[in-house]
Write a protein that holds these residues in place. Structure first.
Motif, PDB file in Angstrom:
ATOM      1  N   ALA A  74      35.030 -12.384 -28.232  1.00  0.00           N
ATOM      2  CA  ALA A  74      34.913 -13.269 -27.076  1.00  0.00           C
ATOM      3  C   ALA A  74      34.174 -12.516 -25.980  1.00  0.00           C
ATOM      4  O   ALA A  74      34.190 -11.286 -25.954  1.00  0.00           O
ATOM      5  CB  ALA A  74      36.294 -13.697 -26.594  1.00  0.00           C
ATOM      6  N   PRO A  75      33.516 -13.241 -25.099  1.00  0.00           N
ATOM      7  CA  PRO A  75      32.808 -12.541 -24.019  1.00  0.00           C
ATOM      8  C   PRO A  75      33.746 -11.717 -23.149  1.00  0.00           C
ATOM      9  O   PRO A  75      33.322 -10.731 -22.544  1.00  0.00           O
ATOM     10  CB  PRO A  75      32.151 -13.664 -23.216  1.00  0.00           C
ATOM     11  CG  PRO A  75      32.543 -14.931 -23.825  1.00  0.00           C
ATOM     12  CD  PRO A  75      33.283 -14.676 -25.072  1.00  0.00           C
ATOM     13  N   ASP A  76      35.012 -12.112 -23.143  1.00  0.00           N
ATOM     14  CA  ASP A  76      35.994 -11.316 -22.393  1.00  0.00           C
ATOM     15  C   ASP A  76      36.048  -9.892 -22.903  1.00  0.00           C
ATOM     16  O   ASP A  76      36.163  -8.934 -22.128  1.00  0.00           O
ATOM     17  CB  ASP A  76      37.393 -11.932 -22.535  1.00  0.00           C
ATOM     18  CG  ASP A  76      37.412 -13.412 -22.297  1.00  0.00           C
ATOM     19  OD1 ASP A  76      36.475 -14.081 -22.786  1.00  0.00           O
ATOM     20  OD2 ASP A  76      38.342 -13.889 -21.649  1.00  0.00           O
ATOM     21  N   LYS A  93      33.096  -8.056 -21.632  1.00  0.00           N
ATOM     22  CA  LYS A  93      33.218  -7.777 -20.205  1.00  0.00           C
ATOM     23  C   LYS A  93      34.214  -6.636 -19.975  1.00  0.00           C
ATOM     24  O   LYS A  93      33.986  -5.746 -19.145  1.00  0.00           O
ATOM     25  CB  LYS A  93      33.695  -9.046 -19.510  1.00  0.00           C
ATOM     26  CG  LYS A  93      33.562  -9.008 -18.008  1.00  0.00           C
ATOM     27  CD  LYS A  93      34.049 -10.329 -17.428  1.00  0.00           C
ATOM     28  CE  LYS A  93      34.291 -10.183 -15.945  1.00  0.00           C
ATOM     29  NZ  LYS A  93      35.055 -11.327 -15.442  1.00  0.00           N
ATOM     30  N   LEU A 135      29.988 -15.944 -17.906  1.00  0.00           N
ATOM     31  CA  LEU A 135      30.401 -15.867 -19.304  1.00  0.00           C
ATOM     32  C   LEU A 135      30.063 -17.184 -19.996  1.00  0.00           C
ATOM     33  O   LEU A 135      30.215 -18.249 -19.406  1.00  0.00           O
ATOM     34  CB  LEU A 135      31.908 -15.618 -19.391  1.00  0.00           C
ATOM     35  CG  LEU A 135      32.367 -14.173 -19.230  1.00  0.00           C
ATOM     36  CD1 LEU A 135      32.326 -13.784 -17.771  1.00  0.00           C
ATOM     37  CD2 LEU A 135      33.766 -13.984 -19.775  1.00  0.00           C
TER      38      LEU A 135
END
Lengths: 313, 635
Positions: A270-272, A275, A310
């Motif tokens: 996930a982009p999380d 990040k 995101l």
């Protein structure tokens, strides 16, 4: 056994470590696990006495992997790390004596105290995963992970690592002081070195190698790939930054994100994840403009990341 | 920078013109004068920048005018006073200062004026004025709201463009509504007030009798008679049959009741036409000579090919006609020869003598006709609309002295000679020629093309069309083709085409008719074998399916991401409402949100949604339902 079930082993391990041995060091433990899962190396940068070495020891202890330690000093020679050939009088020939680097987890303590010559020899071994001494190539064991620590470079008697060497570390992080309650407990309990040496391994070597394959198979979607690219390319055009992130940095970011997703029990990135890993993976690789060098590199990256939305659709 | 006030007053004048121009021709002279005066005074005052005529003066001035026209108003004269007062009120407002309030009043009055002009006339130019006015009003309203805020506001050019675009788009938005309302709203086929004096109702053209020698000069009206939608024909075929005059009474040819029965036999290919006659007082329906059938209700058909309509003439008609255009119609059995050779008893012996003289050497009808034709061709007769013989002996004068006349003279004289020679014949009244509009695919026939010719019965052959006017020495000049290529004619045809389309698609648009067509089509569908239909429509269905599949492949993400987009929006709104996590879209990842909310159900939503999104696939229906459920039940 599904991927999400297999990662239980590692989440258990991290939980046990942070609950029973290293309170308040969840972040650094997690980053160490990520480095271990991607086959990368970790550099811990902080003041002496905050538990850098303890973390490395604990990680080695709980995984049951062999542990080697090099205390770097300014007169440390490359052969002190790699090992050297010694004449054996009984056999009448030279035999190679393995240095401390021939271990699964190698702690290079205070790496910035070593001379550049030694540093580069060590880092070459880290990258190549083999050592060539007197024309003979010796492969390092699998898994292999360097756990380097360094004091902040304004301390005296240090040789700061050049950026090209820093780029070889997957992750660079600090530890920081523990919270008040935790620190009081630590003070009251004294050191935990003894307990660490009696630690029972929770993870086997085979499990680590299998987990590495699992991490490789974590799915990286086109959207997240775009996001990684946007982040990396944004550092190349930023006004504060002289040299942006390399392609190797981007590759490492993707790998670390995969491992992070794996630890979170997902088989996709996930982009999380990206990040969250961005600062740890990339901050130490940035070269800021000379007049900006006092600025916190992590802060620069956080600003960049906050500018890029995101992908949510 | 542009002054809003200046722009608004220009627009106001333009809107005023849009309202008064279409109404102007129908006004009496007093309101006309008032409009011109008001416009001039308004422009002069605006130009000078001060307004000596105060509003109270203007309003006071209207009161006596209003009273005057209120007295004029009666049931017999309801429209003129109302229209006049409207025009004068508009004139007064145009004369005064253009405040925001007054500008709005001018817009409303202009709209009323334009609307009232449709009481007099239903020309397509109305649409132009209406469209222009709507466009201008939309822009003016935007500008006036600015002016209302600040009277002396200036607008940068760039913003002006935005205003113009916004104003221009507003009327466009109403287009879908227009499409919806157009078929269902009631409409009139004639101007409501003006139809009796409307110039479109013709009284001229061909008449119900042929009476050469009444007037020394024949007038020519260029008014439109009818249009005929059909393919292009050779000029020799362009005879449009109207009425048949079979009896001579004194000097006149009339149509006697009791047309003798006969059975025409049509052979050869037929020509189909769709005919749109203009409003007329004549009940005779025109068709290309010779019409075999005209499809119209309430039609009386005569054996000599005349079709009379007995329905109402107050609305635009249109009908289909089918014709045998060759000019020769065979007859089954015999005709009533005595009826078609009868001449009045007082016919001039000079004429009968001439006929006998010409045909003395031959016996057959065919030969007699040929000889008479030769006589006309070589006799030096000229076709003319002026210097016509008059009086009871006009035909005699034409044949022996003046030797010039129009088609009625030629046809009458020829027919008299034929009958004198014992050849059965009759006169046919109608039109000759027509201008073909390539654009619309129809012939345009005007009143000045009215024509009379002769049909002679040749034993064994049938009725033969003979056009004696073409025997005139100058026939080639009169009916040459050159004029049909002139630029003016082409322009006229183009304009006519627009008018024609307007009539066809707006004025006579008939919802009931369209509905009837749909009903018939539905009925026909019921009788069709389904297998046949399937075979027929299968290629279309396949093509459409392929197209959709193609779209699906090409535009998949952009077309079908809607569901995810929607549910994400709802999720973010709900998270903000219930957990106070207010973030810009894309500032936080789904798992970061879940972590902050620290809520089992938010985590579940994030897990399901991200699980689809970041595996590069779409939500399955089950997942979608579950997400909806989570959102419905709340966190």
């Amino acid at each position: 056994m599904s991927l999400t079930a297999r990662n239980q082993v590692f989440t258990n391990m991290l939980e046990t470590l942070s609950r029973d041995y290293l309170q308040g060091k969840e972040d650094v433990l997690r980053l160490s696990a990520i480095a271990l899962l991607t086959g990368g190396h970790i550099l811990i940068e902080d003041l002496p006495g905050l538990g850098k070495t303890t973390v490395a020891l604990a990680l080695a202890g709980i995984t049951g992997l062999s542990f080697g330690r090099v205390q770097c000093t300014s007169d440390l020679l490359p052969s002190d790390i790699t090992g050297l050939s010694i004449f054996n009088r009984d056999d009448g020939r030279f035999s190679f004596q393995h240095g401390p680097i021939f271990n699964n987890i190698v702690l290079l303590d205070e790496i910035n105290r070593a001379m550049p010559r030694t540093q580069s020899a060590m880092l070459e071994a880290m990258e190549e995963r083999r050592v060539t001494v007197e024309g003979v190539t010796h492969h390092l064991p699998e898994p292999f992970m360097v756990f380097a620590t360094q004091n902040p470079s304004d301390q005296s008697g240090t040789f700061p690592l050049p950026e090209s060497q820093l780029d070889r570390f997957l992750i660079c992080t600090d530890i920081g002081y523990p919270e008040e309650i935790l620190e009081k407990q630590i003070i009251a309990g004294g050191g935990i070195r003894e307990r660490i040496s009696e630690m029972m391994p929770l993870v086997t070597r085979e499990e680590i190698l299998a987990a590495r394959r699992d991490v490789q198979s974590v799915y990286l979607s086109a959207k997240v790939l775009d996001y990684i690219y946007l982040l990396v390319s944004a550092t190349r055009t930023d006004d504060l930054i002289q040299t942006g992130l390399s392609t190797r940095a981007a590759i490492n970011l993707a790998q670390a994100s995969k491992a992070s997703a794996y630890l979170a029990g997902r088989d996709y990135v996930a982009p999380d994840d990206v990040k969250n890993m961005f600062q740890a993976v990339c901050a130490h690789r940035l070269v800021l403009r000379s007049e900006m060098s006092a600025i916190d590199r992590g802060g620069v990256l956080r600003t960049i990341a906050s500018r890029i939305p995101l992908p949510l659709v | 920078m542009v002054s809003i006030k200046f722009l608004a007053s220009i627009l106001t004048y333009s809107i005023g013109l849009c309202g008064l121009l279409p109404l102007f021709p129908w006004l009496t002279s007093a309101p006309r004068l008032a409009l011109l005066l008001g416009l001039a005074v308004g422009l002069w005052q605006d130009f000078k920048g001060n307004w000596p005529f105060k509003t109270w003066m203007q309003n006071g001035a209207i009161v006596p005018v209003f009273l005057y026209y209120a007295i004029q108003f009666s049931r017999a004269n309801p429209v003129q006073p109302v229209v006049s007062i409207l025009a004068i009120m508009l004139a007064v407002r145009l004369a005064g200062e253009k405040t925001v309030r007054h500008s709005l009043q001018i817009q409303a009055l202009s709209l009323f004026c334009l609307a009232s002009s449709s009481l007099f006339d239903l020309s397509p130019i109305f649409l132009l004025y209406l469209g222009l006015m709507l466009f201008l009003v939309a822009i003016a309203l935007v500008l006036l709201t600015f002016q209302d805020q600040e009277n002396s506001m200036l607008l940068p050019k760039r913003d002006l463009r935005k205003v113009l675009i916004a104003g221009g788009l507003m009327p466009l938005l109403s287009l879908p509504l227009l499409l919806f309302f157009f078929p269902i709203l009631p409409r009139t086929q004639m101007p409501l007030w003006n139809f009796l004096s409307s110039p479109t109702v013709r009284t001229s053209g061909y008449s119900d009798k042929v009476e050469p020698g009444v007037q020394p000069n024949a007038g020519e009206s260029r008014a439109l008679a009818f249009r005929a939608e059909m393919g292009r024909q050779t000029p020799q075929r362009l005879y449009w049959r109207g009425s048949v005059f079979n009896t001579m009474q004194g000097n006149r040819w009339v149509r006697a009741d009791g047309v003798p029965p006969e059975v025409p036999v049509f052979s050869g290919p037929k020509v189909d036409q769709l005919i749109y006659p203009e409003l007329s007082v004549s009940r005779v329906m025109i068709g290309l000579d010779r019409p075999t059938e005209i499809s119209l209700n309430r039609l009386k058909r005569s054996p000599d090919g005349v079709f009379e309509y007995s329905g109402s003439l107050n609305k635009h008609l249109n009908y289909r006609a089918s014709s045998a255009p060759d000019g020769l119609v065979a007859v089954k059995g015999a005709i009533n020869k005595p009826f078609y050779t009868k001449l009045p008893v007082d016919i001039s012996p000079r004429i009968t003598g001439l006929a006998a003289e010409i045909v003395k050497a031959v016996n057959t009808d065919r030969e007699k006709i040929d000889l008479l034709e030769n006589y006309f061709r070589n006799g030096g007769y000229r076709y003319s609309m002026t210097g016509l013989p008059t009086g009871p002996d006009a035909l005699e004068q034409f044949l022996f002295i003046r030797k010039q006349g129009h088609c009625e003279f030629f046809a009458s004289a020829f027919a008299v000679l034929l009958r004198s020679a014992g050849v059965p014949c009759r006169l046919v009244g109608g039109f000759k020629g027509g201008n073909y509009s390539e654009l619309g695919g129809y012939y345009l026939v005007s009143d000045d093309m009215a024509h009379v010719w002769v049909e002679a019965y040749i034993e064994g052959n049938g009725w033969q069309r003979i056009d004696p006017s073409s025997f005139a020495a100058n026939a080639g000049e009169v009916w040459n083709d050159k004029k049909s290529r002139s630029l003016i004619l082409r322009m006229k045809l183009t304009l006519d085409y627009l008018n024609y389309e307007w009539n066809r698609s707006v004025i006579v648009y008939d919802f009931e008719q369209q509905f009837e067509y749909a009903r018939k089509a539905g009925k026909r569908l019921q009788g069709i074998n389904p297998a046949n239909i399937l075979r027929n429509i299968f290629p279309y269905v396949l093509a459409i399916a392929l197209l959709i599949a193609l779209l699906f492949v090409v535009r998949r993400t952009s077309l079908f991401n809607r569901r995810e987009e929607r549910i994400l929006k709802r999720f973010l709104r709900k998270v903000e409402k219930e957990h106070g996590i207010s973030v810009e879209r894309g500032e936080l990842g789904l798992f970061e949100i879940a972590e902050r909310a620290d809520n089992q159900r938010v985590s579940e939503f994030s897990g399901i949604y991200a699980g689809a999104l970041y595996r590069d696939r779409r939500l399955t229906d089950d997942e979608y339902r579950r997400l909806q459920q989570i959102l419905r039940e709340g966190f």
